[in-house]
Design a protein around this motif. Structure first.
Motif, PDB file in Angstrom:
ATOM      1  N   PHE A   4     -35.096  -2.519  32.368  1.00 48.90           N
ATOM      2  CA  PHE A   4     -35.357  -2.245  30.949  1.00 48.90           C
ATOM      3  C   PHE A   4     -34.988  -3.460  30.102  1.00 48.90           C
ATOM      4  CE2 PHE A   4     -34.264  -0.528  26.764  1.00 48.90           C
ATOM      5  CZ  PHE A   4     -35.353   0.291  26.491  1.00 48.90           C
ATOM      6  N   ALA A   5     -33.849  -4.061  30.393  1.00 45.41           N
ATOM      7  CA  ALA A   5     -33.402  -5.248  29.655  1.00 45.41           C
ATOM      8  C   ALA A   5     -34.375  -6.408  29.861  1.00 45.41           C
ATOM      9  CB  ALA A   5     -31.995  -5.641  30.102  1.00 45.41           C
ATOM     10  N   ILE A  29     -26.963   7.377  42.674  1.00 42.64           N
ATOM     11  CA  ILE A  29     -27.547   7.645  41.356  1.00 42.64           C
ATOM     12  C   ILE A  29     -27.115   6.566  40.373  1.00 42.64           C
ATOM     13  CG2 ILE A  29     -27.554   9.257  39.413  1.00 42.64           C
ATOM     14  CD1 ILE A  29     -27.299  11.502  41.614  1.00 42.64           C
ATOM     15  N   GLY A  30     -25.851   6.165  40.437  1.00 39.13           N
ATOM     16  CA  GLY A  30     -25.360   5.093  39.568  1.00 39.13           C
ATOM     17  C   GLY A  30     -26.131   3.805  39.784  1.00 39.13           C
ATOM     18  N   GLN A  31     -26.438   3.508  41.037  1.00 43.10           N
ATOM     19  CA  GLN A  31     -27.201   2.292  41.333  1.00 43.10           C
ATOM     20  C   GLN A  31     -28.630   2.398  40.813  1.00 43.10           C
ATOM     21  OE1 GLN A  31     -26.530   0.293  45.141  1.00 43.10           O
ATOM     22  NE2 GLN A  31     -24.950   1.843  45.559  1.00 43.10           N
ATOM     23  N   GLU A  32     -29.213   3.590  40.899  1.00 42.16           N
ATOM     24  CA  GLU A  32     -30.558   3.769  40.350  1.00 42.16           C
ATOM     25  C   GLU A  32     -30.547   3.592  38.834  1.00 42.16           C
ATOM     26  OE1 GLU A  32     -33.369   6.605  41.706  1.00 42.16           O
ATOM     27  OE2 GLU A  32     -32.257   6.986  43.556  1.00 42.16           O
ATOM     28  N   LEU A  33     -29.521   4.139  38.183  1.00 45.13           N
ATOM     29  CA  LEU A  33     -29.398   3.964  36.737  1.00 45.13           C
ATOM     30  C   LEU A  33     -29.216   2.495  36.378  1.00 45.13           C
ATOM     31  CD1 LEU A  33     -27.111   7.005  35.862  1.00 45.13           C
ATOM     32  CD2 LEU A  33     -29.422   6.621  34.997  1.00 45.13           C
ATOM     33  N   LEU A  34     -28.373   1.800  37.120  1.00 46.94           N
ATOM     34  CA  LEU A  34     -28.116   0.389  36.843  1.00 46.94           C
ATOM     35  C   LEU A  34     -29.369  -0.453  37.079  1.00 46.94           C
ATOM     36  CD1 LEU A  34     -26.030  -1.653  35.919  1.00 46.94           C
ATOM     37  CD2 LEU A  34     -25.269  -1.846  38.295  1.00 46.94           C
TER      38      LEU A  34
END
Length: 157
Positions: free
Chosen positions: A102-103, A91-96
């Motif tokens: 986005f950036a 999940i952390g990797q998906e968020l990152l």
């Protein structure tokens, strides 16, 4: 696994706070700046031009992160957390990955983050996604921070 990345809504403020407090209390202590950002995320992050996103899995908020304005077209990635019961599911990797896209879509110059060398897994993931260690300034935002990393975008990103 099906994860939805959601933009912040006021109803998510408690999730944003609680997810972050859980990891802060597990590894460190809650600092004054944490309290400001977590208890007043609307005013301290969103109202100054920042962003908050949350990860939803099976109808439950299981992760989050924020972007805090740092310099022109540079944002600090902060307050990234994943529910302890959902760690190890990438999940952390998906968020990152979402954060980086986005950036890029917003044509930012770079993303910076502050972390701790105690967080081996997080640092490994940041490096995997292209973040490199940069000089840590003398006046740092958190006592726990002993490493600063940056991901810089070029015009072709």
């Amino acid at each position: 696994m099906s994860i939805k990345i959601l933009p912040f809504e006021p109803k998510y403020a408690v999730h944003f706070r609680d997810l972050n407090l859980a990891w802060l209390k597990k590894y460190f202590q809650v600092e004054a700046k944490d309290v400001v950002l977590l208890e007043n995320c609307q005013e301290s992050i969103l109202d100054v031009g920042g962003f908050i996103f949350l990860a939803e899995h099976n109808g439950k908020i299981v992760g989050c992160f924020s972007f805090i304005p740092y310099e022109e077209k540079v944002f600090e990635l902060g307050k990234m957390a994943v529910d302890p019961d959902h760690q190890g599911l990438k999940i952390g990797q998906e968020l990152l990955s979402f954060a980086i896209e986005f950036a890029k879509e917003n044509h930012w110059k770079s993303i910076v983050l502050y972390s701790s060398t105690k967080l081996d897994t997080a640092l490994h993931i940041y490096r995997k996604y292209g973040f490199v260690e940069v000089e840590l300034e003398k006046e740092i935002p958190y006592e726990r921070s002993d490493i600063k990393m940056e991901l810089t975008f070029n015009a072709k990103n």
